[in-house]
Enzyme design. Structure first.
Site, mmCIF file in Angstrom:
data_model
loop_
_atom_site.group_PDB
_atom_site.id
_atom_site.type_symbol
_atom_site.label_atom_id
_atom_site.label_comp_id
_atom_site.label_asym_id
_atom_site.label_seq_id
_atom_site.Cartn_x
_atom_site.Cartn_y
_atom_site.Cartn_z
ATOM 1 N N GLN A 111 6.193 -86.750 -22.407
ATOM 2 C CA GLN A 111 5.019 -86.287 -23.138
ATOM 3 C C GLN A 111 3.793 -87.062 -22.664
ATOM 4 O O GLN A 111 3.734 -88.277 -22.791
ATOM 5 C CB GLN A 111 5.200 -86.492 -24.644
ATOM 6 C CG GLN A 111 4.056 -85.911 -25.463
ATOM 7 C CD GLN A 111 4.147 -86.315 -26.922
ATOM 8 O OE1 GLN A 111 4.014 -87.486 -27.251
ATOM 9 N NE2 GLN A 111 4.378 -85.344 -27.793
ATOM 10 N N TYR A 181 -5.108 -86.369 -31.515
ATOM 11 C CA TYR A 181 -5.257 -87.188 -30.330
ATOM 12 C C TYR A 181 -6.476 -86.630 -29.574
ATOM 13 O O TYR A 181 -7.137 -85.715 -30.046
ATOM 14 C CB TYR A 181 -3.984 -87.134 -29.486
ATOM 15 C CG TYR A 181 -2.847 -87.975 -30.025
ATOM 16 C CD1 TYR A 181 -2.545 -88.012 -31.389
ATOM 17 C CD2 TYR A 181 -2.055 -88.737 -29.172
ATOM 18 C CE1 TYR A 181 -1.494 -88.779 -31.879
ATOM 19 C CE2 TYR A 181 -1.003 -89.503 -29.660
ATOM 20 C CZ TYR A 181 -0.730 -89.522 -31.010
ATOM 21 O OH TYR A 181 0.303 -90.285 -31.496
ATOM 22 N N ALA A 356 13.762 -83.349 -34.469
ATOM 23 C CA ALA A 356 13.287 -84.730 -34.352
ATOM 24 C C ALA A 356 14.033 -85.644 -35.304
ATOM 25 O O ALA A 356 14.991 -86.303 -34.932
ATOM 26 C CB ALA A 356 11.780 -84.780 -34.588
#
Length: 401
Positions: A111, A181, A356
């Site tokens: 990522q 982000y 996850a």
């Protein structure tokens, strides 16, 4: 005589989530992807044995691909100093990690992204970048408004990081366009109040995200798969809306710059629990900080860590609107924990599912689901795994029933 009306096309068969599939140029053994979750085990910003083992476990447990998070493209783009960032010194460790994951039968994705205003400038000892500048609640310092030269550098850094991923033997990269982000912060009308070519209209606010995806595609071509994690909504007033996000997704689709989108939501800066759902582990988070901050978190933290009810496939309703409007392969994230949810995602037209938290507690869950379809995850969605990022991300309930 009028022409015969052709018979309607039969519906496409619903894919088996456990059957082999392709993601761009990459063959995968099934359609289950381990989503990126920060591992907290890279104290020197380099691969460690602990990081390799972290990804070996779900690979051996049956996922098709595991995603290494978070591989920052620049030193100031780390959320904090003890976080992997992409430079030549990282290559030997990344090659070793890829080899171990491949030996376990899975693919590996890295990522890539720049944390922007989510970066801790105090920890990084470098100013954090944001669209407009201003006080940063993460570092308790002021962000620096990114210049056009900064943004051009960030775009080039994504391309360079993707090239390193190829050299490391990775099968894919995931571009981080979510959670406020840097690229996601530019998409947000609330955080981006610029008046230049990177602000104002949606096209301008999307410029950074679109440019870095194009740069990565130009750099690596079809040698590896390229996915992007895109916010469908920031989950905050004045943030990115689903309608604007869908338009950004259309632009990425038209460019051909990504092979699939992982649909996500929420803001690490303003509203992180919108993504996670379930209990908000305020007490456990506060315990990780020195006394003054601990008191502040215990007192005011509920305004930041808001609790949202958990339910299976909790992002499906938002994601279904994207599925109806796009032809691009989509990866459904959020509350995927059992075979029933996976089958619902496949029936809804999604090509892949991402897991996850459930894999933190049971990294072999996909394999066991394949053996017994009625297998149920033991994840309680308590989210007490979230504060463990400071000491090595893990499920604190392992060993309990």
């Amino acid at each position: 005589m009028s022409a015969a009306v052709p018979p309607p096309r039969p519906p496409e068969p619903i894919p088996d989530v456990l059957a082999p599939a392709r993601l761009g140029p990459v063959p995968l053994r099934n359609r289950i992807i381990k989503a990126a979750t920060f591992e907290g085990v890279t104290p020197d910003a380099l691969v460690t044995d602990e990081l390799i083992e972290y990804h070996r476990r779900p690979a051996a447990g049956g996922v098709a691909m595991t995603t290494v998070a978070y591989c920052a493209v620049a030193p100031e783009g780390r959320t904090q100093r003890a976080q992997l960032w992409m430079r030549p010194e990282a290559l030997p460790g990344l090659r070793g990690l890829a080899a171990v994951v491949h030996e376990a039968g899975a693919a590996v994705a890295l990522q890539l992204g720049h944390a922007g205003p989510v970066a801790d400038a105090r920890s990084n000892r470098l100013p954090s970048l944001s669209p407009t500048g201003g006080f940063n609640p993460v570092s308790l310092r002021r962000d620096r408004a990114a210049t056009s030269e900064d943004l051009e550098r960030v775009v080039r850094a994504h391309a360079s990081a993707a090239q390193l991923a190829v050299e490391a033997g990775a099968d894919a990269v995931e571009l981080h366009l979510g959670h406020n982000y840097l690229a996601s912060a530019f998409l947000s009308p609330r955080l981006n109040r610029r008046t230049d070519a990177y602000g104002g209209s949606l096209r301008n606010r999307a410029r950074l995200a679109v440019d870095l995806a194009r740069a990565v595609r130009e750099q690596v071509g079809d040698r590896i798969a390229i996915t992007a994690k895109l916010n469908m909504t920031d989950g905050v007033r004045g943030g990115l809306s689903p309608e604007d996000s869908l338009q950004v997704a259309r632009w990425l689709q038209e460019d051909g710059s990504v092979d699939a989108l992982t649909l996500t939501a929420g803001s690490s800066l303003l509203n992180p629990m919108y993504l996670f759902r379930g209990e908000a582990p305020l007490k456990e988070f506060a315990a990780q900080f020195p006394l003054p901050q601990r008191i502040g978190l215990r007192t005011l933290g509920r305004s930041f860590l808001r609790a949202y009810p958990y339910e299976p496939l909790y992002l499906l309703e938002h994601a279904q609107k994207f599925r109806e409007a796009l032809t691009l392969p989509l990866i459904l994230l959020g509350g995927v924990t059992d075979r029933d949810g996976m089958d619902r995602a496949m029936a809804g037209g999604f090509e892949f599912v991402a897991m996850a938290r459930a894999l933190l507690r049971e990294p072999d869950l996909p394999r066991r689901i394949g053996q017994a379809p009625d297998t149920r995850s033991r994840c309680t969605h308590c989210n007490r795994c979230m504060p463990t990022i400071y000491t090595g991300t893990h499920c604190p309930l392992i060993g309990t029933r």
